[in-house]
Design a protein around this motif. Structure first.
Motif, PDB file in Angstrom:
ATOM      1  N   LYS A 470       0.739  -1.155   0.137  1.00 23.12           N
ATOM      2  CA  LYS A 470      -0.109   0.137  -0.013  1.00 23.12           C
ATOM      3  C   LYS A 470       0.766   1.233  -0.146  1.00 23.12           C
ATOM      4  O   LYS A 470       0.374   2.370  -0.373  1.00 23.12           O
ATOM      5  CB  LYS A 470      -0.818  -0.124   1.238  1.00 23.12           C
ATOM      6  CG  LYS A 470      -2.043  -1.192   1.308  1.00 23.12           C
ATOM      7  CD  LYS A 470      -2.947  -1.260   2.360  1.00 23.12           C
ATOM      8  CE  LYS A 470      -3.834  -2.238   2.505  1.00 23.12           C
ATOM      9  NZ  LYS A 470      -4.486  -2.349   3.735  1.00 23.12           N
ATOM     10  N   VAL A 473       1.717   1.827  -4.095  1.00 25.87           N
ATOM     11  CA  VAL A 473       0.651   1.789  -5.079  1.00 25.87           C
ATOM     12  C   VAL A 473      -0.460   2.522  -4.757  1.00 25.87           C
ATOM     13  O   VAL A 473      -1.009   2.369  -3.429  1.00 25.87           O
ATOM     14  CB  VAL A 473       0.266   0.418  -5.359  1.00 25.87           C
ATOM     15  CG1 VAL A 473      -0.749   0.357  -6.552  1.00 25.87           C
ATOM     16  CG2 VAL A 473       1.377  -0.595  -5.861  1.00 25.87           C
ATOM     17  N   PHE A 507      -5.646  -2.856  -5.321  1.00 27.89           N
ATOM     18  CA  PHE A 507      -4.822  -2.642  -6.459  1.00 27.89           C
ATOM     19  C   PHE A 507      -5.377  -3.521  -7.565  1.00 27.89           C
ATOM     20  O   PHE A 507      -6.124  -4.325  -7.511  1.00 27.89           O
ATOM     21  CB  PHE A 507      -3.455  -2.839  -6.409  1.00 27.89           C
ATOM     22  CG  PHE A 507      -2.872  -4.558  -5.912  1.00 27.89           C
ATOM     23  CD1 PHE A 507      -2.677  -5.643  -6.969  1.00 27.89           C
ATOM     24  CD2 PHE A 507      -2.666  -4.897  -4.542  1.00 27.89           C
ATOM     25  CE1 PHE A 507      -2.375  -6.650  -6.794  1.00 27.89           C
ATOM     26  CE2 PHE A 507      -2.622  -6.217  -4.371  1.00 27.89           C
ATOM     27  CZ  PHE A 507      -2.320  -7.180  -5.566  1.00 27.89           C
TER      28      PHE A 507
END
Length: 620
Positions: A470, A473, A507
């Motif tokens: 995290k 991205v 994602f």
């Protein structure tokens, strides 16, 4: 998956009364069959249960990863209000039409609490186990209600239908085809339609069942509907049943009208998405002629059976997941003996039922052979009826060999009927009963199911498990593992499933294992059409291929990364493919040549792809 049953009322041969309606009957047989079915299901799947996170179905890791992804998506779906039939979390930026795939929508929603608590791998093993057990138990209840009097006979037929070689073969990763409880449940309510003054209630229930069945196993539901039509039409044309069928027709049609309306309402959007939505396609990504049954396979033994364990298995299937017949010569001989014996002793009403049953078995056996006859691996010049059906809607998306699953259930019903005759009236002589018992043993013991084979799979890296990703991205950004996710390299897709199951930030990934457009002449294909970059990494992973990287390669990679909008790329310490570990060193060398030196984060090698900065010059 078969639709074979006596009609709800046969004057000359009435149906068996439900045990739950008889005061003298006990629930104990039900419990015994349920426990046996569950024990067998756990036996078949025990390799997964020993280590759900670390073990994978050895012969079909790709399908397991796909279904685990769907189970993770079920949590994402409920938490984010996403579309159940389309997503761009996979195959970004164009997305995947889940309605045109096997989206098992009911399962991913129903098991979402378990997926949140224990993970997609536990939900997968649970559904697979319960599918097998529920199929056997539901067939037992169906046979007990409509066809046989003896619980032992119903148990024999039910257990065979649930654990027939074809369904054990599909236990290699298929949560749709192991849902063998759907056909007997649908049939139960189809056979209730003639009951007077209950057409509305029965139509409503059947409509819901059809919608549920479509959401879990659309192809299996098509087979069920087709077999139902063959059986009912055949039986209704028999002289003894013709008058009763004519009298029941208005009630049945009214019930079917309600069924169509309810199912149409519930399935309106998924059907639209399936046939006309974005990223849909026609046909299938598989060669139908290849996935047709070899006539010799009906005489062979399956690999995951006692006979196969002893070295008597056959290799006539397209792959280990498609051993849909493989009954063995003794069972074929026994089935023929059952046909002759039951015909000889049948009363008029039961005779009509048997003719309908025989017709279903013969039709589906013929369909399973595909467009051209194959005889012990040799494809002959003999054209078969499926050649005329292959381009028709629905048939063009079916794999012919799977029609043999209906034949398996026909055989299961025949076994139950023959066993019931031996255990009831007239009581056969002791010698005849012993001969039949020996025949059953010789035919069925070699088919006793063995556990599906499992292998090791790469552990989830801390970079994913601890949420470290995290930091690198953005929410909804694109992250990919190396190699890119495909049916042969499914780790990246599986790890995305785990992050979806945990909720929160998510994602997207390029590629993935799914069916989508792009095949020849507009038919479907497996996965995305590869670009140069993902194809380069796939060759490195599967074959250890390392090619010199030049300016052209870097330019193509730059364009591909921009197309996918990739923000980061990572390589885990261990990577597994469909046949075991891949060439990780080749992956690392190729990635370093393209992206430069990596960072070491959360146990993985990480390459950050920054917009506006050339990420592909070595040493950056």
């Amino acid at each position: 998956m078969s639709v074979v049953a006596a009609a709800p009322s046969e004057p000359a041969d009435p149906p068996v009364e439900s045990p739950t309606r008889r005061g003298g009957r006990s629930w104990r047989p039900h419990l015994i069959v349920a426990v046996v079915a569950l024990a067998l299901a756990v036996w078949v799947t025990n390799g997964l249960w020993r280590d759900p996170a670390g073990h994978v179905i050895a012969k079909n890791a790709g399908d397991q990863a796909f279904f685990e992804w769907l189970l993770g998506y079920g949590v994402y779906l409920l938490g984010h209000g996403a579309d159940p039939f389309f997503t761009d979390l996979m195959n970004t930026p164009v997305g995947v039409n889940l309605a045109a795939n096997t989206s098992i929508t009911v399962y991913i929603v129903l098991f979402s609490p378990l997926t949140v608590l224990a993970g997609p791998e536990i939900s997968f093993a649970t559904i697979l186990t319960l599918n097998l057990a529920a199929a056997a138990f539901t067939w037992y209840l169906f046979l007990r209600r409509y066809l046989v009097r003896q619980p032992a006979a119903a148990a024999l037929g039910g257990l065979f239908c649930g654990f027939a070689p074809g369904f054990i073969s599909h236990a290699n990763g298929h949560l749709n085809w192991t849902a063998g409880w759907i056909p007997p449940l649908v049939l139960w309510w189809v056979l209730k339609l003639p009951e007077p003054r209950r057409w509305l209630r029965h139509g409503l229930i059947l409509g819901v069942l059809v919608a549920v069945g479509f959401s879990i196993a659309a192809e299996g539901l098509f087979f069920t509907a087709l077999a139902t039509g063959v059986f009912l039409v055949t039986r209704s044309l028999m002289p003894h049943s013709r008058a009763a069928a004519r009298a029941a027709l208005p009630t049945v049609l009214a019930g079917l009208g309600v069924t169509a309306a309810v199912a149409g309402i519930l399935l309106a959007y998924p059907l639209y998405m399936h046939f006309a939505g974005p990223q849909t396609f026609k046909g299938t990504g598989f060669n139908q002629a290849h996935y047709a049954e070899d006539i010799g396979a009906y005489l062979g033994y399956p690999t995951r059976s006692l006979a196969g364990w002893l070295g008597l298995g056959s290799d006539l299937a397209p792959n280990p997941t498609e051993e849909t017949s493989f009954f063995g010569l003794p069972l074929i001989v026994l089935a023929v003996a059952c046909l002759v014996t039951l015909r000889r002793h049948a009363r008029p009403g039961r005779f009509d039922t048997l003719i309908g049953l025989y017709t279903v078995g013969a039709v589906f056996l013929l369909l399973s052979l595909g467009p051209q006859l194959k005889f012990f691996k040799d494809t002959t010049e003999i054209k078969l009826p499926y050649a005329a059906l292959i381009d028709l809607p629905l048939f063009d998306s079916a794999l012919p060999g799977r029609f043999a699953l209906v034949v398996a259930c026909v055989i299961g019903v025949l076994l139950a009927l023959a066993a019931d005759r031996l255990l009831t009236d007239p009581v056969p002589p002791v010698r005849e009963r012993a001969q039949w018992a020996a025949a059953f043993a010789v035919a069925l013991v070699p088919l006793f199911p063995m556990p599906v084979l499992t292998g090791e799979r790469a552990p989830e890296p801390a970079f994913i498990a601890d949420g470290i990703w995290k930091e690198y991205v953005s929410d909804g950004g694109v992250l990919t593992a190396l190699p890119f996710a495909t049916t042969d390299t499914a780790d990246g897709q599986r790890w995305q499933a785990y992050t979806m199951a945990r909720g929160g930030k998510q994602f997207r990934i390029p590629d993935g294992y799914f069916l989508g457009p792009g095949g020849p002449e507009g038919v479907g294909q497996i996965g995305a059409s590869p670009r140069q970059t993902d194809w380069k990494f796939l060759r490195a992973a599967l074959y250890g291929e390392i090619v010199p990287i030049g300016d052209y390669d870097r330019e193509q990679t730059r364009n591909d990364l921009a197309y996918w909008k990739v923000e980061a790329v990572f390589l885990a310490p261990q990577v597994t493919g469909s046949q075991g570990p891949v060439f990780r060193a080749a992956l690392e060398m190729t990635a370093t040549d393209l992206f430069g030196e990596p960072e070491r984060v959360g146990g993985v090698l990480l390459w950050r792809i920054r917009p506006g900065i050339d990420p592909v010059a070595r040493g950056n």
